[in-house]
Write a protein that holds these residues in place. Structure first.
Motif, PDB file in Angstrom:
ATOM      1  N   ARG A   9     -44.071 -48.456  20.289  1.00  0.00           N
ATOM      2  CA  ARG A   9     -43.522 -49.807  20.290  1.00  0.00           C
ATOM      3  C   ARG A   9     -42.008 -49.757  20.177  1.00  0.00           C
ATOM      4  O   ARG A   9     -41.445 -48.781  19.704  1.00  0.00           O
ATOM      5  N   LYS A  10     -41.402 -50.847  20.558  1.00  0.00           N
ATOM      6  CA  LYS A  10     -39.951 -50.970  20.449  1.00  0.00           C
ATOM      7  C   LYS A  10     -39.572 -51.236  18.991  1.00  0.00           C
ATOM      8  O   LYS A  10     -40.238 -52.017  18.302  1.00  0.00           O
ATOM      9  N   LEU A  11     -38.508 -50.582  18.538  1.00  0.00           N
ATOM     10  CA  LEU A  11     -38.015 -50.792  17.177  1.00  0.00           C
ATOM     11  C   LEU A  11     -37.272 -52.122  17.093  1.00  0.00           C
ATOM     12  O   LEU A  11     -36.725 -52.605  18.084  1.00  0.00           O
ATOM     13  N   ALA A  12     -37.221 -52.699  15.902  1.00  0.00           N
ATOM     14  CA  ALA A  12     -36.493 -53.949  15.705  1.00  0.00           C
ATOM     15  C   ALA A  12     -34.993 -53.733  15.876  1.00  0.00           C
ATOM     16  O   ALA A  12     -34.277 -54.635  16.314  1.00  0.00           O
ATOM     17  N   TYR A  13     -34.529 -52.539  15.532  1.00  0.00           N
ATOM     18  CA  TYR A  13     -33.126 -52.187  15.704  1.00  0.00           C
ATOM     19  C   TYR A  13     -33.022 -50.694  15.979  1.00  0.00           C
ATOM     20  O   TYR A  13     -33.912 -49.933  15.649  1.00  0.00           O
ATOM     21  N   GLU A  14     -31.936 -50.292  16.572  1.00  0.00           N
ATOM     22  CA  GLU A  14     -31.729 -48.897  16.949  1.00  0.00           C
ATOM     23  C   GLU A  14     -31.520 -48.030  15.703  1.00  0.00           C
ATOM     24  O   GLU A  14     -30.766 -48.397  14.803  1.00  0.00           O
ATOM     25  N   ILE A  15     -32.196 -46.889  15.670  1.00  0.00           N
ATOM     26  CA  ILE A  15     -32.054 -45.930  14.581  1.00  0.00           C
ATOM     27  C   ILE A  15     -31.658 -44.597  15.204  1.00  0.00           C
ATOM     28  O   ILE A  15     -32.429 -44.025  15.971  1.00  0.00           O
ATOM     29  N   ALA A  16     -30.459 -44.116  14.898  1.00  0.00           N
ATOM     30  CA  ALA A  16     -29.969 -42.829  15.413  1.00  0.00           C
ATOM     31  C   ALA A  16     -30.119 -42.752  16.936  1.00  0.00           C
ATOM     32  O   ALA A  16     -30.639 -41.771  17.468  1.00  0.00           O
ATOM     33  N   LYS A  17     -29.701 -43.817  17.620  1.00  0.00           N
ATOM     34  CA  LYS A  17     -29.731 -43.915  19.076  1.00  0.00           C
ATOM     35  C   LYS A  17     -31.141 -43.862  19.667  1.00  0.00           C
ATOM     36  O   LYS A  17     -31.357 -43.454  20.796  1.00  0.00           O
ATOM     37  N   VAL A  18     -32.144 -44.269  18.878  1.00  0.00           N
ATOM     38  CA  VAL A  18     -33.541 -44.316  19.320  1.00  0.00           C
ATOM     39  C   VAL A  18     -33.993 -45.775  19.275  1.00  0.00           C
ATOM     40  O   VAL A  18     -33.748 -46.473  18.296  1.00  0.00           O
ATOM     41  N   SER A  49     -40.040 -34.147   7.030  1.00  0.00           N
ATOM     42  CA  SER A  49     -40.577 -34.025   8.384  1.00  0.00           C
ATOM     43  C   SER A  49     -39.560 -34.550   9.402  1.00  0.00           C
ATOM     44  O   SER A  49     -39.112 -35.696   9.322  1.00  0.00           O
ATOM     45  N   ASP A  50     -39.209 -33.709  10.368  1.00  0.00           N
ATOM     46  CA  ASP A  50     -38.252 -34.108  11.402  1.00  0.00           C
ATOM     47  C   ASP A  50     -38.832 -35.144  12.360  1.00  0.00           C
ATOM     48  O   ASP A  50     -38.078 -35.855  13.022  1.00  0.00           O
ATOM     49  N   ALA A  51     -40.142 -35.245  12.450  1.00  0.00           N
ATOM     50  CA  ALA A  51     -40.779 -36.160  13.394  1.00  0.00           C
ATOM     51  C   ALA A  51     -40.726 -37.613  12.926  1.00  0.00           C
ATOM     52  O   ALA A  51     -40.840 -38.528  13.737  1.00  0.00           O
ATOM     53  N   VAL A  52     -40.540 -37.850  11.629  1.00  0.00           N
ATOM     54  CA  VAL A  52     -40.586 -39.200  11.074  1.00  0.00           C
ATOM     55  C   VAL A  52     -39.203 -39.843  11.139  1.00  0.00           C
ATOM     56  O   VAL A  52     -38.231 -39.301  10.617  1.00  0.00           O
ATOM     57  N   ILE A  53     -39.138 -41.013  11.796  1.00  0.00           N
ATOM     58  CA  ILE A  53     -37.884 -41.773  11.866  1.00  0.00           C
ATOM     59  C   ILE A  53     -37.735 -42.631  10.617  1.00  0.00           C
ATOM     60  O   ILE A  53     -36.698 -42.645   9.975  1.00  0.00           O
ATOM     61  N   ARG A  54     -38.777 -43.393  10.295  1.00  0.00           N
ATOM     62  CA  ARG A  54     -38.796 -44.274   9.124  1.00  0.00           C
ATOM     63  C   ARG A  54     -40.202 -44.286   8.539  1.00  0.00           C
ATOM     64  O   ARG A  54     -41.184 -44.079   9.236  1.00  0.00           O
ATOM     65  N   HIS A  55     -40.276 -44.589   7.242  1.00  0.00           N
ATOM     66  CA  HIS A  55     -41.574 -44.728   6.582  1.00  0.00           C
ATOM     67  C   HIS A  55     -41.424 -45.660   5.391  1.00  0.00           C
ATOM     68  O   HIS A  55     -40.313 -45.871   4.888  1.00  0.00           O
ATOM     69  N   ILE A  56     -42.545 -46.226   4.976  1.00  0.00           N
ATOM     70  CA  ILE A  56     -42.589 -47.030   3.761  1.00  0.00           C
ATOM     71  C   ILE A  56     -43.969 -46.883   3.153  1.00  0.00           C
ATOM     72  O   ILE A  56     -44.970 -46.796   3.869  1.00  0.00           O
ATOM     73  N   ILE A  57     -44.020 -46.828   1.824  1.00  0.00           N
ATOM     74  CA  ILE A  57     -45.279 -46.759   1.087  1.00  0.00           C
ATOM     75  C   ILE A  57     -45.241 -47.900   0.077  1.00  0.00           C
ATOM     76  O   ILE A  57     -44.297 -47.996  -0.705  1.00  0.00           O
TER      77      ILE A  57
END
Length: 95
Positions: free
Chosen positions: A46-55, A82-90
């Motif tokens: 899905r598309k992110l709400a805002y750009e994170i590190a040019k992604v 983990s390098d694969a994770v852009i963002r997370h929340i618990i």
């Protein structure tokens, strides 16, 4: 045991096999530390709400699980390294 919910976003450059492998890795962290997974909902790319590190896109996954209060700290640590994770929340879903 408390009810928790986590959402994590994986980098869009990962192929389907890598996405599945990462989801299984995080499920393993929960199960190997005494947690019980109740639901895994893969939302897909899905598309992110805002750009994170040019992604601009990412692979979203929602996991509901039960665990003691120490497991979210360990899961957070694994997400952070983990390098694969852009963002997370618990979050504690009981509140």
């Amino acid at each position: 045991m408390r009810l928790y919910e986590t959402i994590f976003i994986l980098h869009p450059s990962l192929d389907e096999e890598a996405v599945k492998a990462n989801i299984e890795k995080f499920k393993g962290v929960i199960e190997n530390n005494g947690g019980q997974i109740e639901n895994v909902d893969v939302w897909g790319r899905r598309k992110l709400a805002y750009e994170i590190a040019k992604v601009n896109e990412g692979h979203y996954t929602l996991v509901n699980f039960r665990a003691d209060s120490e497991l979210p700290k360990e899961l957070d640590r694994v997400f952070r390294i983990s390098d694969a994770v852009i963002r997370h929340i618990i979050i504690n879903a009981e509140n």
